[in-house]
Structure formats: C-alpha cells, structure tokens
Motif scaffolding. Structure first.
Motif, PDB file in Angstrom:
ATOM      1  N   LEU A 294      11.580  13.553  89.270  1.00  0.00           N
ATOM      2  CA  LEU A 294      10.654  14.204  88.340  1.00  0.00           C
ATOM      3  C   LEU A 294      10.404  15.661  88.729  1.00  0.00           C
ATOM      4  CD1 LEU A 294       7.900  11.514  87.557  1.00  0.00           C
ATOM      5  CD2 LEU A 294       9.933  12.124  86.233  1.00  0.00           C
TER       6      LEU A 294
ATOM      7  N   ILE B 138       3.229  15.624  90.686  1.00  0.00           N
ATOM      8  CA  ILE B 138       4.426  14.813  90.439  1.00  0.00           C
ATOM      9  C   ILE B 138       4.298  13.446  91.102  1.00  0.00           C
ATOM     10  CG2 ILE B 138       6.921  14.694  90.770  1.00  0.00           C
ATOM     11  CD1 ILE B 138       5.980  16.763  88.691  1.00  0.00           C
TER      12      ILE B 138
ATOM     13  N   LEU C  69       2.479  11.316  88.633  1.00  0.00           N
ATOM     14  CA  LEU C  69       3.294  11.053  87.443  1.00  0.00           C
ATOM     15  C   LEU C  69       4.321   9.957  87.720  1.00  0.00           C
ATOM     16  CD1 LEU C  69       3.958  14.626  85.959  1.00  0.00           C
ATOM     17  CD2 LEU C  69       2.236  12.945  85.291  1.00  0.00           C
ATOM     18  N   ASP C  70       4.848   9.924  88.949  1.00  0.00           N
ATOM     19  CA  ASP C  70       5.799   8.850  89.249  1.00  0.00           C
ATOM     20  C   ASP C  70       5.090   7.533  89.524  1.00  0.00           C
ATOM     21  OD1 ASP C  70       8.637   7.896  90.044  1.00  0.00           O
ATOM     22  OD2 ASP C  70       7.348   7.246  91.691  1.00  0.00           O
TER      23      ASP C  70
ATOM     24  N   LYS D  30       3.754   5.605  86.419  1.00  0.00           N
ATOM     25  CA  LYS D  30       4.822   5.050  85.586  1.00  0.00           C
ATOM     26  C   LYS D  30       5.550   3.911  86.307  1.00  0.00           C
ATOM     27  CE  LYS D  30       8.501   6.688  82.519  1.00  0.00           C
ATOM     28  NZ  LYS D  30       7.774   6.598  81.254  1.00  0.00           N
TER      29      LYS D  30
ATOM     30  N   SER E 264       5.281  10.746  81.210  1.00  0.00           N
ATOM     31  CA  SER E 264       5.500  11.751  82.257  1.00  0.00           C
ATOM     32  C   SER E 264       6.461  12.840  81.801  1.00  0.00           C
ATOM     33  CB  SER E 264       6.026  11.089  83.537  1.00  0.00           C
ATOM     34  OG  SER E 264       7.188  10.326  83.288  1.00  0.00           O
ATOM     35  N   GLU E 265       7.464  12.469  81.008  1.00  0.00           N
ATOM     36  CA  GLU E 265       8.435  13.458  80.547  1.00  0.00           C
ATOM     37  C   GLU E 265       7.768  14.515  79.677  1.00  0.00           C
ATOM     38  OE1 GLU E 265       8.699  10.203  80.159  1.00  0.00           O
ATOM     39  OE2 GLU E 265      10.410   9.570  81.393  1.00  0.00           O
TER      40      GLU E 265
ATOM     41  N   ILE F  91       5.539  16.827  81.795  1.00  0.00           N
ATOM     42  CA  ILE F  91       6.363  17.784  82.535  1.00  0.00           C
ATOM     43  C   ILE F  91       6.800  18.937  81.635  1.00  0.00           C
ATOM     44  CG2 ILE F  91       8.681  18.055  83.543  1.00  0.00           C
ATOM     45  CD1 ILE F  91       8.173  15.365  84.982  1.00  0.00           C
TER      46      ILE F  91
ATOM     47  N   PHE G 196      -2.919  10.245  80.205  1.00  0.00           N
ATOM     48  CA  PHE G 196      -2.636  10.146  81.644  1.00  0.00           C
ATOM     49  C   PHE G 196      -3.893   9.729  82.409  1.00  0.00           C
ATOM     50  CE2 PHE G 196      -3.321  12.749  85.519  1.00  0.00           C
ATOM     51  CZ  PHE G 196      -2.417  12.146  86.379  1.00  0.00           C
TER      52      PHE G 196
END
Length: 410
Positions: free
Chosen positions: A64, A160, A163-164, A167, A182-183, A186, A209
């Motif tokens: 990511l 990040i 975000l990982d 998910k 997340s995509e 970003i 989020f």
C-alpha cells in the motif's frame, strides 16, 4: 539470484518486492520471525480465520505504501528514489519489535518497553549489518526527517499501517463491516506544506474509515471473549514468572526462560544488546510450547489456567459501563478460595478486573487534515456536514470482570 520476487497476497493479489535491499531485509531472521507471530494474538479463539501474521501485515503495508507514493508522485509531489526506498523500508519494519501474540504480552515479558522502541533497536541493528543503508528509513521512523509527511504515512491517525490492518483483519475475521476503501483513500492523499492531507472529495471515505475502525475495535479487537482469553494468557505468564523467580522449576523454551527468570526493563535492553538477540528468538510457539508443559505443573494456578486456555474453557466475562466495585471482587475471590481450596493470593489469579477504551478519532495531536477545494486545510472533525466524526471523537470506556463461570452464576 533474482531478488525481485512477486508474492501472492490473499487481500491485494500480487505484491512486488521492488529491489535487492528490501528482499535481503525480508530474508533476514528478524523479519522472518514475524511469520510466527499472529497479527491478532489469540483472537482466533473468537474468529477461527484470524490466523494471519505480522509477516502478512508488513508485506501488505509495504504494498500500500508503494501505491501511496506512486499516487503522490503522480500529483507532482517530489519524492527521490532514496526517500521512496526509505519510507518503504520504514513501513516494512514498523512492527518488527512485536513480541509473541503481538499486543497481548507487550508488557508481560519485560517492563515499560513498547514494541515501537524494540522495532527501532532492531532497525538499528539491521542498519549496522547493511552498512548504513537504513539511515534514512530510521530518520523517517523516528520522525526526524525534514519532510514530516513521510512519517505520517508510517504512523499517524490515517497511516498506511491502519489502512492495511483494517482491511486485512476484516478479511481474515470475516467481519466485512470493518472493510475500508483503502485504494480510494490512497488516491485522495496529497501533501501541503510538508504535511499529509486528504482531498475534500475523499472525506466520506474517511468517515467510513473511522466508522469501520470503531466497529472493528468493539467487534474484534475488544471482543469480550478475546479480552478474557488475553487476560488469562497474561496471568499465566505472570504466574510462571513469579514461580520461576521464587526458584521453582518451570519448564520453558530457552529464550522464554530468560525473560521469566529476569525482570527485564528498557535499561537492560540498552545496556546489554545481547538481550535483543534473545528476544528475537521469541515467538508464539515459545508460549504455546511452554504452556503445554505447564498444564502438568504441580502449581494449581499455573496448571489450571494453562489447561483452561489450551482447551478453550475460558473464564466468564461481563462488561459494564461502571467500574467494578471492590466488594464484588472480594466476594468472588472468597468464593474461589472455597471452591478450589487455595489462598487469597492464588484465588486472585482467577478474578480479574480491568477496562478497555475505544476512540475512532482523537482530534487533538496529529489530526487528519482535509484539503478543501479553495486550498485551505482544516481538521476533519471541523467539516460542517460530518457530525458522526465528532461523535466518534468521544472516548468510550467499558469495564470488565473475569471470574470462573460457576462463581459468577452463584
């Protein structure tokens, strides 16, 4: 040897290892150890699919980060190759210092040492092995680099890392309400005056989020059964350490034995870096392997709790909005003494109280900044049409009581 490998990740598909240095870091024993540390500790006692590891998470976060850096470059943010590689290494190694069962035993094996500090020590050792190649990565990790947005990508309220793990944890637990875009987030990132911001059109993705994060905490990370199992594991280690330091024979793996025999502090780590090498040998297997021995130990507390955890016959747990009173716990300790014919000190291992807190967003400190269309930057909580974010800024605390189920029923 071809070091630009492609890995198949169940969440993102193919992940590229971008260069030889990162490949060599991944191959290092410090990083390979993360294969043997589960991301969510003992949460698989609630969600059987939660068997993913810190190794998975670190590689996913690196992937990511690559996407984020490419997106920022596409928007005209100048990022040199040295900076690109350094922030990739920084996010790859951000959890390197986690001990067995991740957060669960963070303060049980040694005192007052957070995993971020151990990660830094390990990065510094790696830097020596790689002849200073991690200098810039360490600066970014420590937030000492002149361009702060790099550190914010690694560690902030919208980093990040989060975000990982949101998910990934959602995927492996099957709690799909916690899944995030997340995509899209970003793609909405940008940099203003060296600070990480989110473009205004991404504000609803940020709200999702934060909502997902709050839900995942109550439904997964702070699930009452997981909290109870983790508490039991902490008490098992505490008892094993107590018995060992009294001179009793408590069989454990060689690395774990050292941490049971000594009350190791941050100062010990700093003065004797050999301790770090011993720590780097520890993983989940040390704990489970030792607990399998402890279920037959003559000490009642150690063998009973160990056997209960191995067989998933957990203590009962209840959550309350109010703190648990001393009268309640004293009564349960007295009942446990009679039930098991043990001392009050031993009975206290079976009656535990504590609290857990959940806040999706803390506006103070390093906040999430929104870049409005006219160029001004504001805190996400100040956005006029997002009352939910203000509500999610409130810290909610719940108190818990753990005790044998038979005693709670009485």
């Amino acid at each position: 040897m071809n070091k630009k490998k492609i890995l198949n990740d169940p969440v993102y598909g193919f992940i590229n290892i971008p260069n030889d240095l990162i490949f060599d870091i991944i191959e290092h024993r410090y990083f390979q150890r993360l294969r043997r540390i589960k991301q969510l500790g003992i949460t698989d006692y609630v969600y059987p699919g939660a068997l993913h590891t810190r190794f998975h998470h670190a590689l996913g976060a690196m992937h990511l980060m690559s996407n984020a850096l490419d997106s920022l470059r596409g928007k005209g943010v100048e990022i040199s190759e040295a900076e690109y590689d350094a922030v990739m290494i920084s996010i790859l190694l951000h959890d390197l210092g986690h001990g067995p069962f991740s957060h669960t035993l963070e303060f049980s094996l040694f005192q007052g040492v957070k995993h971020e500090k151990v990660s830094l020590w390990m990065m510094q050792d790696l830097n020596k092995e790689f002849n200073g190649a991690l200098d810039l990565a360490i600066q970014i990790f420590k937030n000492e680099y002149v361009r702060p947005f790099f550190h914010q990508l690694v560690s902030s309220q919208l980093d990040i890392d989060r975000l990982d793990y949101l998910k990934r944890d959602s995927f492996f637990t099957g709690v799909y309400e916690g899944s995030i875009g997340s995509e899209r987030i970003i793609k909405m990132l940008n940099v203003v005056a060296g600070q990480l911001v989110v473009e205004e059109k991404g504000i609803y993705s940020i709200e999702n989020f934060l909502s997902a994060r709050r839900l995942m905490y109550w439904q997964v990370y702070l699930h009452k059964t997981a909290v109870c199992a983790e508490m039991m594991l902490i008490e098992i280690i505490k008892r094993a350490k107590e018995l060992t330091q009294k001179g009793e024979n408590v069989i454990a793996t060689p690395a774990l034995s050292i941490f049971l025999e000594q009350s190791i502090t941050a100062k010990d780590f700093e003065e004797d870096r050999d301790i770090l090498e011993v720590y780097a040998l520890l993983d989940d297997n040390d704990i489970w392997g030792s607990i399998k021995f402890w279920q037959d130990h003559p000490d009642f507390v150690l063998h009973t709790l160990s056997k209960m955890l191995l067989e998933r016959k957990l203590l009962g747990i209840s959550f309350s909005n109010d703190a648990i009173g001393r009268i309640v716990t004293d009564d349960l300790v007295h009942k446990a003494m009679k039930e098991y014919d043990i001392s009050d000190k031993e009975a206290a291992y079976f009656v535990k109280t504590g609290s857990v807190s959940n806040s999706a967003y803390i506006a103070s400190g390093q906040s999430i900044k929104i870049l409005r269309k006219h160029g001004d930057v504001v805190d996400v909580a100040e956005a006029s049409d997002l009352p939910n974010i203000k509500a999610m800024s409130k810290i909610v605390t719940k108190h818990y009581l753990c005790a044998p189920k038979t005693l709670i029923k009485d």
